[in-house]
Design a protein around this motif. Structure first.
Motif, mmCIF file in Angstrom:
data_model
loop_
_atom_site.group_PDB
_atom_site.id
_atom_site.type_symbol
_atom_site.label_atom_id
_atom_site.label_comp_id
_atom_site.label_asym_id
_atom_site.label_seq_id
_atom_site.Cartn_x
_atom_site.Cartn_y
_atom_site.Cartn_z
ATOM 1 N N ASN A 49 96.249 57.483 66.621
ATOM 2 C CA ASN A 49 96.253 56.154 67.242
ATOM 3 C C ASN A 49 95.432 55.174 66.404
ATOM 4 O O ASN A 49 94.259 55.422 66.113
ATOM 5 C CB ASN A 49 95.653 56.275 68.643
ATOM 6 N N ARG A 50 96.050 54.051 65.990
ATOM 7 C CA ARG A 50 95.371 53.136 65.082
ATOM 8 C C ARG A 50 96.076 51.787 65.070
ATOM 9 O O ARG A 50 97.185 51.649 65.598
ATOM 10 C CB ARG A 50 95.378 53.707 63.671
ATOM 11 N N VAL A 51 95.423 50.814 64.446
ATOM 12 C CA VAL A 51 96.008 49.494 64.242
ATOM 13 C C VAL A 51 96.290 49.298 62.758
ATOM 14 O O VAL A 51 95.420 49.529 61.915
ATOM 15 C CB VAL A 51 95.070 48.376 64.736
ATOM 16 N N GLU A 52 97.522 48.893 62.453
ATOM 17 C CA GLU A 52 97.902 48.529 61.082
ATOM 18 C C GLU A 52 98.761 47.281 61.146
ATOM 19 O O GLU A 52 99.702 47.214 61.943
ATOM 20 C CB GLU A 52 98.683 49.658 60.395
ATOM 21 N N GLY A 53 98.439 46.309 60.324
ATOM 22 C CA GLY A 53 99.213 45.079 60.319
ATOM 23 C C GLY A 53 99.206 44.375 61.650
ATOM 24 O O GLY A 53 100.173 43.679 61.982
ATOM 25 N N GLY A 54 98.141 44.570 62.431
ATOM 26 C CA GLY A 54 98.035 43.935 63.736
ATOM 27 C C GLY A 54 98.750 44.661 64.852
ATOM 28 O O GLY A 54 98.721 44.209 65.995
ATOM 29 N N ARG A 55 99.403 45.800 64.555
ATOM 30 C CA ARG A 55 100.173 46.519 65.560
ATOM 31 C C ARG A 55 99.536 47.875 65.863
ATOM 32 O O ARG A 55 98.994 48.532 64.983
ATOM 33 C CB ARG A 55 101.617 46.722 65.095
ATOM 34 N N GLY A 56 99.636 48.294 67.111
ATOM 35 C CA GLY A 56 99.146 49.599 67.501
ATOM 36 C C GLY A 56 100.165 50.669 67.160
ATOM 37 O O GLY A 56 101.300 50.641 67.667
ATOM 38 N N LEU A 57 99.799 51.622 66.316
ATOM 39 C CA LEU A 57 100.713 52.658 65.857
ATOM 40 C C LEU A 57 100.219 54.038 66.290
ATOM 41 O O LEU A 57 99.035 54.253 66.522
ATOM 42 C CB LEU A 57 100.845 52.632 64.337
ATOM 43 N N ALA A 58 101.140 54.978 66.395
ATOM 44 C CA ALA A 58 100.802 56.365 66.712
ATOM 45 C C ALA A 58 101.918 57.261 66.189
ATOM 46 O O ALA A 58 103.032 56.801 65.917
ATOM 47 C CB ALA A 58 100.625 56.557 68.220
ATOM 48 N N ARG A 59 101.618 58.550 66.068
ATOM 49 C CA ARG A 59 102.619 59.524 65.617
ATOM 50 C C ARG A 59 103.203 60.236 66.815
ATOM 51 O O ARG A 59 102.481 60.752 67.662
ATOM 52 C CB ARG A 59 101.979 60.540 64.661
ATOM 53 N N ASN A 60 104.535 60.278 66.896
ATOM 54 C CA ASN A 60 105.193 60.924 68.034
ATOM 55 C C ASN A 60 105.448 62.410 67.744
ATOM 56 O O ASN A 60 105.200 62.886 66.633
ATOM 57 C CB ASN A 60 106.479 60.176 68.412
#
Length: 334
Positions: free
Chosen positions: A143-154
């Motif tokens: 769980n992290r922020v990159e380019g202003g978006r919240g991303l995660a691995r499914n």
């Protein structure tokens, strides 16, 4: 931002809705569907007020806590938002009635499982008049922020979240009900939440090559586009009419065929693992309009290449009311 954030008639700003704070959801969650307990003399409005108080009490510090109203409350005399209905079974679904729907949904999210569990335990101790219909725990890996978006691995090893807005204004525009939608005044500033318990056939999926998986999804595992478009830009699928670079039945191409006009919803999904091979995704999204948001995407996904690896077994449609408790009196007004 170039303009002030949207404000509901109750004065609630978009970041005040616990389900949509910031661009990055908390790493861990518990989602519970509750039904009003039978045989109790407690009025539905009184039980709702007590539950709301418990939810608000849990929503503090590093914990986000909120509830959503289910369509079945109409049988209790509730005056619900006009677009709220029971989640239908879509093509390929196999809904378990014991794991679907509910009078309300309660979701608690936090930084770690113990913090979430403690908040849930305290909340449920005060939830007089309610019983758990179904419950599931989830996490957002990487769980992290990159380019202003919240991303995660499914669970399929792919990074997701690139289609979400990268600021609060964008979240507001897609997710919060406005005062020109024909909804009750009390519902303005709230949001429709879709919850889908999607079981993943990970063993079958992992037998495919990474290249085949990427063609099924329509992106690289790390989010890069198959046609070479940079991750933070939107490709033109019209320039690939035959699907040579990005297959026509790939997930991202069907879900959002016009990458410059993304679906009006905000995703907040979590992975789950109940053991015994039952693992997958707690798909969750928020929108102003179910038909224009989730349902439009879901209908486009019919026949996607990824369908044979997934089975939706539960979940439901709910409405997250705006902050405060003024909506409770309006909900049960005779």
């Amino acid at each position: 931002m170039n303009s002030a954030p949207f404000q509901s008639k109750t004065g609630a700003t978009p970041h005040a809705l616990p389900s949509l704070r910031g661009v990055l959801p908390a790493s861990h969650t518990q989602v519970m569907a509750l039904d009003l307990a039978g045989g109790r003399a407690v009025h539905a409005g009184t039980a709702m007020a007590r539950l709301q108080q418990a939810v608000v009490a849990a929503d503090r510090g590093s914990v986000d806590s909120w509830l959503g109203l289910g369509s079945r409350l109409a049988k209790r005399g509730a005056q619900l938002p006009s677009r709220l209905r029971e989640m239908p079974s879509f093509d390929g679904d196999l809904l378990d009635s014991t794991q679907s729907h509910g009078d309300v949904v309660v979701q608690v999210a936090g930084p770690d499982p113990s913090t979430v569990s403690e908040a849930v335990e305290q909340l449920m101790e005060s939830a007089d008049g309610w019983r758990v219909r179904w419950q599931v725990e989830g996490l957002r890996a990487e769980n992290r922020v990159e380019g202003g978006r919240g991303l995660a691995r499914n669970p399929f090893h792919f990074t997701e979240g690139f289609g979400n807005p990268d600021d609060v204004r964008g979240i507001t525009d897609r997710a919060l009900v406005r005062d020109d939608q024909g909804e009750p005044d009390w519902a303005v500033g709230g949001s429709y939440q879709v919850v889908r318990i999607v079981r993943f056939a990970t063993e079958l999926w992992d037998k495919d090559s990474v290249r085949e998986q990427e063609r099924i999804i329509g992106r690289r595992r790390d989010g890069r586009w198959l046609d070479g478009t940079p991750t933070d830009e939107q490709p033109s699928f019209a320039a690939d009419p035959n699907g040579k670079a990005t297959p026509l039945d790939s997930h991202v191409r069907l879900a959002a065929p016009d990458r410059r006009n993304l679906p009006p919803l905000v995703r907040r999904s979590y992975s789950y693992d109940r053991g015994n091979g039952d693992s997958g995704l707690i798909f969750s999204c928020f929108q102003r309009d179910l038909a224009k948001g989730f349902e439009a995407v879901q209908k486009r996904l019919a026949g996607e290449a990824m369908a044979k690896y997934m089975l939706t077994t539960g979940g439901g449609y709910f409405f997250v009311p705006p902050p405060g408790d003024a909506w409770i009196d309006a909900l049960f007004r005779s």
